[in-house]
Scaffold this motif. Sequence first.
Motif: not given
Length: 491
Positions: A375-380, A481-485
């Motif tokens: 499953t693909h999220e925006d950043n992970v 969210e943390i990876v995006a940051d």
Amino acid sequence: MGPVPDLDDAATACAQRLCRADRVLLASHIDADGLTSAAVASLALERAGIPFEVVFKKQLDETEIASIAAREYDTVLFTDFGSGQLDVISEHERAGDFEPVIADHHQPAVDGQSPSASGTESRAAETEFHLNPLLVGLDGASELSGAGASYVLARALAEVGETAPPDGNRDLAGLAVVGAVGDMQAVDGELVGANTGIVEEGVAAGVLEEGTDLTLYGKQTRPLPKLLEYATEVPIPGISNDEAGAIRFLESLGLDLKRSGEWRTWADLTDDERQTVASALVQRAVERGVPADDIQTLIGTTYTLTEEPTGTELRDASEFSTLLNATARYERADVGLAVCRGDREAALDRAQTLLSNHRRNLSEGLTLIQERGVTHEDNVQWFDAGSAIRETIVGIVAGMALGTAGVDADKPILAFASKDDDETKVSSRGTGPLVGRGLDLSAVMREAARSVGGDGGGHDIAAGATVPAGKEQAFVDAADEIVADQLGNKS
């Protein structure tokens, strides 16, 4: 002066404390790095005449630390973990339960919440006897492993102990290199930083050889067609994942590649024969359009344990580390430790049987991911294996899956596996380029897990966590969210 001069003072202090102990409880992690850490440390303690007992833990949390405290040892030596749990360990130390000595390479814990999680200042939890490369500015993810930290301690024990072991424990350098390789510390195929000092000592002691060779896994034990068929690190059309194609390629070289009708291994070949095969393999890769950067990785630095028999898993650092992973991850850490400490009979036979089972499970796990997808999220990206993949190997499977069909190498991967009815194990893997852009999976695992009532940690490129069952999606959302940051992907 030891192999890592920056750690001399800490190593000497830790060694002196151990020499004052009547007996030591040695606690270590269960992966290849943890097993080699325990082996190096236990051999060094034995040679120094210090009584000890070894226990292994899948993870070091409050419950496990409490169980260690209940063992009523005045001195506990933690290897390949302990730094990340120093806040909890320190509480037991202050309570007088035991005095810790830590030889680790993971990110040290902080008192209270981390700065990025709370926005407030934090200070590192402290203990007097703490040997960790991160405390002197060395990268614990790539420059020194847990086994490397144990080796630095072993060298110090040789200096301050009552007995003087042969060559100052330098013969243990080979095990430290196995730990580093097993902990994925080879940068572009080569050990770097503080690890190079350990390699140099191993070479000087005659237990290690550093060379340039084909980098494919299985050079000691796999028949040549299988060596090339399974060489998926650098996929070569017509050879990788193609048994018939690999055989045709080898037969086209006009070399004597069989003995008594059986395929030889890479280790069986002469230097000239290896050169012929390697050159032809590179040429085939060029002809089939394999990217130049990938082709370059076919040849690289290799680490050979010279005192081990040719043609066995123990002679190659990479194969040795895989053998060890196949023991402790299946509740047989005692077998892996015995092999590291020199048992070449019953323990080695058992380890090789476990290795066959381990390889089958990894293959089945990778097939499961390919069938189910991620499953693909925006950043992970992530997958939940439930109970279909053992929680002790799900991280290895995740790392193998990165870059395969449908799995994006430009996103870190999170892998869930059921631990029990109440908890879920999470493993994460990234890549060197992602770390270069700012990815730190140790922080991601710790902060995302704590946000849902769990905990975690590890390294920037590979880390793990335990979270309450049912909180998986909330964990993914926090991690994304943390990876995006970290990667600067926030809109």
